[in-house]
Design a protein around this motif. Structure first.
Motif, PDB file in Angstrom:
ATOM      1  N   ARG A   1      33.743  41.425  36.115  1.00 14.32           N
ATOM      2  CA  ARG A   1      32.712  40.891  36.999  1.00 14.32           C
ATOM      3  C   ARG A   1      33.112  39.578  37.643  1.00 14.32           C
ATOM      4  NH1 ARG A   1      29.413  42.963  32.497  1.00 14.32           N
ATOM      5  NH2 ARG A   1      29.825  40.981  31.489  1.00 14.32           N
ATOM      6  N   ARG A   2      34.272  39.055  37.328  1.00 13.87           N
ATOM      7  CA  ARG A   2      34.736  37.778  37.891  1.00 13.87           C
ATOM      8  C   ARG A   2      35.286  37.978  39.295  1.00 13.87           C
ATOM      9  NH1 ARG A   2      32.868  33.775  34.508  1.00 13.87           N
ATOM     10  NH2 ARG A   2      33.224  34.429  32.391  1.00 13.87           N
ATOM     11  N   HIS A   3      35.545  36.857  39.948  1.00 13.55           N
ATOM     12  CA  HIS A   3      36.120  36.875  41.290  1.00 13.55           C
ATOM     13  C   HIS A   3      37.472  37.596  41.240  1.00 13.55           C
ATOM     14  CE1 HIS A   3      37.905  35.382  45.011  1.00 13.55           C
ATOM     15  NE2 HIS A   3      36.648  35.193  45.428  1.00 13.55           N
ATOM     16  N   PRO A   4      37.759  38.472  42.211  1.00 12.93           N
ATOM     17  CA  PRO A   4      38.993  39.277  42.160  1.00 12.93           C
ATOM     18  C   PRO A   4      40.273  38.447  42.078  1.00 12.93           C
ATOM     19  CG  PRO A   4      37.544  40.078  43.891  1.00 12.93           C
ATOM     20  CD  PRO A   4      36.919  38.833  43.343  1.00 12.93           C
ATOM     21  N   ILE A   5      40.336  37.315  42.757  1.00 11.53           N
ATOM     22  CA  ILE A   5      41.567  36.504  42.720  1.00 11.53           C
ATOM     23  C   ILE A   5      41.727  35.860  41.346  1.00 11.53           C
ATOM     24  CG2 ILE A   5      42.702  34.471  43.688  1.00 11.53           C
ATOM     25  CD1 ILE A   5      41.605  35.316  46.404  1.00 11.53           C
ATOM     26  N   LEU A   6      40.646  35.345  40.785  1.00 15.79           N
ATOM     27  CA  LEU A   6      40.704  34.773  39.433  1.00 15.79           C
ATOM     28  C   LEU A   6      41.086  35.844  38.429  1.00 15.79           C
ATOM     29  CD1 LEU A   6      40.224  32.456  37.434  1.00 15.79           C
ATOM     30  CD2 LEU A   6      37.821  33.167  37.358  1.00 15.79           C
ATOM     31  N   ARG A   7      40.490  37.028  38.570  1.00 20.51           N
ATOM     32  CA  ARG A   7      40.796  38.146  37.674  1.00 20.51           C
ATOM     33  C   ARG A   7      42.268  38.535  37.761  1.00 20.51           C
ATOM     34  NH1 ARG A   7      37.809  43.107  39.145  1.00 20.51           N
ATOM     35  NH2 ARG A   7      39.720  44.250  39.178  1.00 20.51           N
ATOM     36  N   LEU A   8      42.810  38.588  38.971  1.00 23.10           N
ATOM     37  CA  LEU A   8      44.219  38.924  39.157  1.00 23.10           C
ATOM     38  C   LEU A   8      45.126  37.868  38.526  1.00 23.10           C
ATOM     39  CD1 LEU A   8      46.345  40.793  40.430  1.00 23.10           C
ATOM     40  CD2 LEU A   8      46.186  39.380  42.492  1.00 23.10           C
ATOM     41  N   TYR A   9      44.783  36.598  38.718  1.00 21.86           N
ATOM     42  CA  TYR A   9      45.567  35.503  38.152  1.00 21.86           C
ATOM     43  C   TYR A   9      45.586  35.584  36.619  1.00 21.86           C
ATOM     44  CZ  TYR A   9      46.995  30.687  37.198  1.00 21.86           C
ATOM     45  OH  TYR A   9      47.642  29.585  36.738  1.00 21.86           O
ATOM     46  N   VAL A  10      44.417  35.789  36.021  1.00 23.24           N
ATOM     47  CA  VAL A  10      44.322  35.901  34.555  1.00 23.24           C
ATOM     48  C   VAL A  10      45.069  37.143  34.069  1.00 23.24           C
ATOM     49  CG1 VAL A  10      42.723  36.277  32.639  1.00 23.24           C
ATOM     50  CG2 VAL A  10      42.220  34.552  34.364  1.00 23.24           C
ATOM     51  N   LEU A  11      44.936  38.247  34.799  1.00 24.48           N
ATOM     52  CA  LEU A  11      45.620  39.484  34.420  1.00 24.48           C
ATOM     53  C   LEU A  11      47.138  39.306  34.426  1.00 24.48           C
ATOM     54  CD1 LEU A  11      45.208  42.525  33.785  1.00 24.48           C
ATOM     55  CD2 LEU A  11      45.481  42.921  36.227  1.00 24.48           C
ATOM     56  N   ILE A  12      47.664  38.640  35.431  1.00 22.90           N
ATOM     57  CA  ILE A  12      49.109  38.400  35.500  1.00 22.90           C
ATOM     58  C   ILE A  12      49.559  37.507  34.354  1.00 22.90           C
ATOM     59  CG2 ILE A  12      50.918  37.262  36.853  1.00 22.90           C
ATOM     60  CD1 ILE A  12      49.472  38.331  39.376  1.00 22.90           C
ATOM     61  N   LEU A  13      48.832  36.413  34.109  1.00 19.30           N
ATOM     62  CA  LEU A  13      49.208  35.508  33.015  1.00 19.30           C
ATOM     63  C   LEU A  13      49.118  36.205  31.657  1.00 19.30           C
ATOM     64  CD1 LEU A  13      47.581  32.126  34.080  1.00 19.30           C
ATOM     65  CD2 LEU A  13      49.996  32.733  34.064  1.00 19.30           C
ATOM     66  N   LYS A  14      48.064  36.992  31.461  1.00 20.92           N
ATOM     67  CA  LYS A  14      47.881  37.710  30.197  1.00 20.92           C
ATOM     68  C   LYS A  14      48.994  38.728  29.977  1.00 20.92           C
ATOM     69  CE  LYS A  14      44.735  40.798  29.566  1.00 20.92           C
ATOM     70  NZ  LYS A  14      43.778  41.757  29.120  1.00 20.92           N
ATOM     71  N   ASN A  15      49.369  39.456  31.035  1.00 23.06           N
ATOM     72  CA  ASN A  15      50.443  40.434  30.914  1.00 23.06           C
ATOM     73  C   ASN A  15      51.787  39.762  30.668  1.00 23.06           C
ATOM     74  OD1 ASN A  15      49.284  43.049  31.058  1.00 23.06           O
ATOM     75  ND2 ASN A  15      48.821  42.683  33.201  1.00 23.06           N
ATOM     76  N   LEU A  16      52.028  38.622  31.303  1.00 25.39           N
ATOM     77  CA  LEU A  16      53.282  37.899  31.055  1.00 25.39           C
ATOM     78  C   LEU A  16      53.354  37.397  29.616  1.00 25.39           C
ATOM     79  CD1 LEU A  16      53.797  35.882  34.367  1.00 25.39           C
ATOM     80  CD2 LEU A  16      55.179  37.764  33.491  1.00 25.39           C
ATOM     81  N   LEU A  17      52.251  36.824  29.110  1.00 27.22           N
ATOM     82  CA  LEU A  17      52.231  36.371  27.721  1.00 27.22           C
ATOM     83  C   LEU A  17      52.420  37.552  26.776  1.00 27.22           C
ATOM     84  CD1 LEU A  17      51.868  34.187  25.588  1.00 27.22           C
ATOM     85  CD2 LEU A  17      49.395  34.533  25.784  1.00 27.22           C
ATOM     86  N   GLY A  18      51.767  38.677  27.077  1.00 24.90           N
ATOM     87  CA  GLY A  18      51.922  39.877  26.250  1.00 24.90           C
ATOM     88  C   GLY A  18      53.350  40.381  26.237  1.00 24.90           C
ATOM     89  N   LEU A  19      53.992  40.364  27.409  1.00 23.49           N
ATOM     90  CA  LEU A  19      55.390  40.796  27.491  1.00 23.49           C
ATOM     91  C   LEU A  19      56.306  39.871  26.702  1.00 23.49           C
ATOM     92  CD1 LEU A  19      57.429  42.792  28.697  1.00 23.49           C
ATOM     93  CD2 LEU A  19      57.589  41.279  30.682  1.00 23.49           C
ATOM     94  N   VAL A  20      56.059  38.558  26.797  1.00 24.69           N
ATOM     95  CA  VAL A  20      56.865  37.598  26.036  1.00 24.69           C
ATOM     96  C   VAL A  20      56.693  37.833  24.537  1.00 24.69           C
ATOM     97  CG1 VAL A  20      57.079  35.143  25.455  1.00 24.69           C
ATOM     98  CG2 VAL A  20      56.976  35.842  27.837  1.00 24.69           C
ATOM     99  N   LEU A  21      55.438  38.024  24.092  1.00 27.62           N
ATOM    100  CA  LEU A  21      55.202  38.291  22.670  1.00 27.62           C
ATOM    101  C   LEU A  21      55.844  39.604  22.237  1.00 27.62           C
ATOM    102  CD1 LEU A  21      51.508  37.149  22.141  1.00 27.62           C
ATOM    103  CD2 LEU A  21      53.563  36.134  21.180  1.00 27.62           C
ATOM    104  N   PHE A  22      55.736  40.631  23.073  1.00 31.49           N
ATOM    105  CA  PHE A  22      56.345  41.919  22.750  1.00 31.49           C
ATOM    106  C   PHE A  22      57.859  41.773  22.584  1.00 31.49           C
ATOM    107  CE2 PHE A  22      58.405  45.882  24.005  1.00 31.49           C
ATOM    108  CZ  PHE A  22      57.807  46.773  23.127  1.00 31.49           C
TER     109      PHE A  22
END
Length: 142
Positions: free
Chosen positions: A54-75
């Protein structure tokens, strides 16, 4: 006996440093992330919608990219920790939890239903004073 290692001394030093860094990082990050998983996250047959939808699409995209990058680093760090000191399987699992990809929830439920992973995460949660994870019966058989 160690004559062949002379050319590898710098690489071995970097690997030792990386090993210490990943081990220390896993001791700090894993308990924080494991304690933030909702206790009923794995009890539902399907994953529900998150409030980020339900958040703003640009904020959601920014968080999604950061979350996926952190997840990839942890993986990737978890894969390294299988061979280096650290909590490899837990780090791989938490990296997968942070990433978004099709079939992720089913994969998460399969991994968490394995005894050692669930016991380790619940031990961390118990030590943090958080309720243990509830895994539905359908998660155990998948």
């Amino acid at each position: 006996m160690f004559a062949g290692l002379e050319g590898w001394a710098e690489w071995l030093g970097w690997l030792a440093g990386l090993s210490v860094l990943t081990f220390a990082g896993s001791l700090i990050i894993i308990p924080l992330v494991a304690a933030r998983i909702p206790a009923d996250y794995f009890s539902a047959p399907r994953r529900g919608q998150t409030e980020w939808r339900r958040r703003h699409p640009i904020l959601r995209l920014y968080v999604l990219i950061l979350k996926n990058l952190l997840g990839l680093v942890l993986f990737l760090a978890g894969v390294l920790m299988i061979f280096l000191p650290g909590q490899g399987l837990l780090t791989i699992f938490l990296g997968i939890m942070l990433m978004d990809f099709p079939g992720k929830y089913r994969l998460e439920k399969y991994i968490i239903s394995r005894g050692p992973v669930l016991r380790a995460i619940n031990w961390i949660r118990y030590r943090a004073g958080v309720a243990v994870l509830e895994v539905g019966e359908q998660g155990r058989g998948q």
